[in-house]
Design a protein around this motif. Structure first.
Motif, short mmCIF file in Angstrom:
data_model
loop_
_atom_site.label_atom_id
_atom_site.label_comp_id
_atom_site.label_asym_id
_atom_site.label_seq_id
_atom_site.Cartn_x
_atom_site.Cartn_y
_atom_site.Cartn_z
N GLY A 43 1.23 -0.69 -0.22
CA GLY A 43 -0.21 -0.39 0.06
C GLY A 43 0.58 1.19 -0.18
N ASP A 44 0.40 2.75 -0.45
CA ASP A 44 0.57 3.25 -0.16
C ASP A 44 1.30 3.97 1.07
OD1 ASP A 44 -1.92 4.74 -0.92
OD2 ASP A 44 -0.93 5.75 -1.92
N SER A 45 0.31 3.15 2.08
CA SER A 45 0.45 3.77 3.53
C SER A 45 1.70 4.09 3.84
CB SER A 45 -0.17 2.37 4.19
OG SER A 45 0.22 1.57 3.70
N ASP A 83 -0.66 -1.10 -5.09
CA ASP A 83 -0.86 0.16 -4.79
C ASP A 83 -0.05 1.32 -6.40
OD1 ASP A 83 -2.92 0.57 -3.51
OD2 ASP A 83 -1.85 1.72 -1.95
N LYS A 112 -4.32 -1.41 -7.67
CA LYS A 112 -5.07 -0.87 -6.69
C LYS A 112 -5.08 1.13 -6.91
CE LYS A 112 -5.63 -0.86 -2.02
NZ LYS A 112 -5.14 1.44 -1.68
N GLU A 114 -7.87 4.52 -6.26
CA GLU A 114 -8.94 4.88 -5.52
C GLU A 114 -9.16 6.13 -6.90
OE1 GLU A 114 -6.91 7.35 -3.09
OE2 GLU A 114 -5.69 5.83 -1.55
N HIS A 136 -10.63 1.44 -5.08
CA HIS A 136 -9.88 1.75 -3.93
C HIS A 136 -11.65 2.63 -3.37
CE1 HIS A 136 -7.39 2.70 -0.22
NE2 HIS A 136 -9.36 3.04 0.06
NA NA Z 1 -3.32 3.18 -0.52
#
Ligand code: NA
Ligand code: KIV
Length: 263
Positions: A43-45, A83, A112, A114, A136
């Motif tokens: 994830g880009d988290s 992501d 993924k 958004e 997302h």
């Molecule tokens: Na993300």
């Protein structure tokens, strides 16, 4: 056995919960894979938990490719989901494909992105060219400046209807999965009934096809205030392997998320 797009659809159809966790490196990839996590989300988290930033916006596609490559090397069975980063897919379907194809070449099996119904053309463009897509929706963290913070989405009836339409349109465009972040549990249940593809929730209640948590949140190593939807599985487990297994079991038997984790 390798987790694939068809495995995930079969699991959802049979009511077996899908487990997803974020992962950013090879060592954790092997640990999560061994514990039976079905999907490793790069994830880009990582902009927050790895890089120490206060949003996901500064993360670049090159950084994602690097972490996807690391995770892919440590993974045997899990599906690797990568992501797409802010600015790397919104411009045009062509731009999205160029960046998505590099993520796939780095070892991702699905990407993924958004956004709502307006991303349908891009989703279709990618899917027709062999790139499976997870859509997302709900709280999309790349919209933090537009939302004015990280807030639960779909609370008003108008917003809820729009989010249902987003999910339907993106699934119709060929998205393999729909991930919903921070939406009221009844809305997530409705969307799961409406779309024909598996749904994954984070802060979206129990009535979805599967759950995702940020690894560092689940292990209690991310500093700061714990979000409502997070559970620290490390507190009871005593080891990282044990905590990940406890998460997998809790998602599978439906004990996570509990009411206290839902909106
Ligand atoms: Na993300
Ligand atoms: O980047 C990420 O970790 C995510 C999850 C919160 C779904 O997109």
């Amino acid at each position: 056995m390798k987790t694939t797009v068809s495995t995930l659809h079969k699991m959802a159809a049979e009511g077996r919960k899908i487990t997803m966790m974020t992962c950013y490196d090879a060592s954790f990839a092997t640990l999560l894979d061994t514990a039976g996590v079905d999907i490793l989300l790069v994830g880009d988290s990582l902009g927050m938990v790895i890089q120490g930033g206060d949003s996901t916006l500064p993360v670049t596609q090159q950084e994602m490719e690097y972490h996807v490559r690391c995770v892919a090397r440590g993974t045997k069975n899990a599906l690797v989901l990568g992501d797409m980063t802010f600015g790397a897919y919104q411009q045009s379907p062509q731009q999205a494909f160029e960046n998505a194809s590099r993520l796939i070449q780095a070892g991702a099996h699905m990407v993924k992105l958004e956004g709502g119904a307006y991303m349908a053309e891009t989703v279709r463009f990618l899917v027709e060219r062999g790139v499976p897509v997870c859509a997302h929706i709900g709280l999309t963290p790349q919209f933090v400046n537009a939302f004015g913070g990280y807030k639960v989405q779909g609370r008003s009836e108008d917003d809820a209807r729009r989010i249902v339409e987003d999910a339907r349109t993106l699934a119709d465009a060929g998205a393999s999965m729909v991930l919903m972040e921070c939406v009221p549990a009844p809305l997530a249940r409705e969307i799961t009934e409406v779309v024909r593809v598996p749904t994954i929730g984070i802060g979206a209640g129990p009535d979805v096809s599967g759950q995702v948590l940020v690894l560092y949140d689940a292990l209690g190593v991310y500093p700061g205030k714990k979000a409502r939807f997070v559970k620290n599985f490390m507190a009871e487990a005593g080891s990282i392997q044990g905590a990940v297994e406890a998460y997998v079991n809790a998602v599978r038997d439906g004990s996570f998320p509990a009411a206290e984790h839902c909106f």
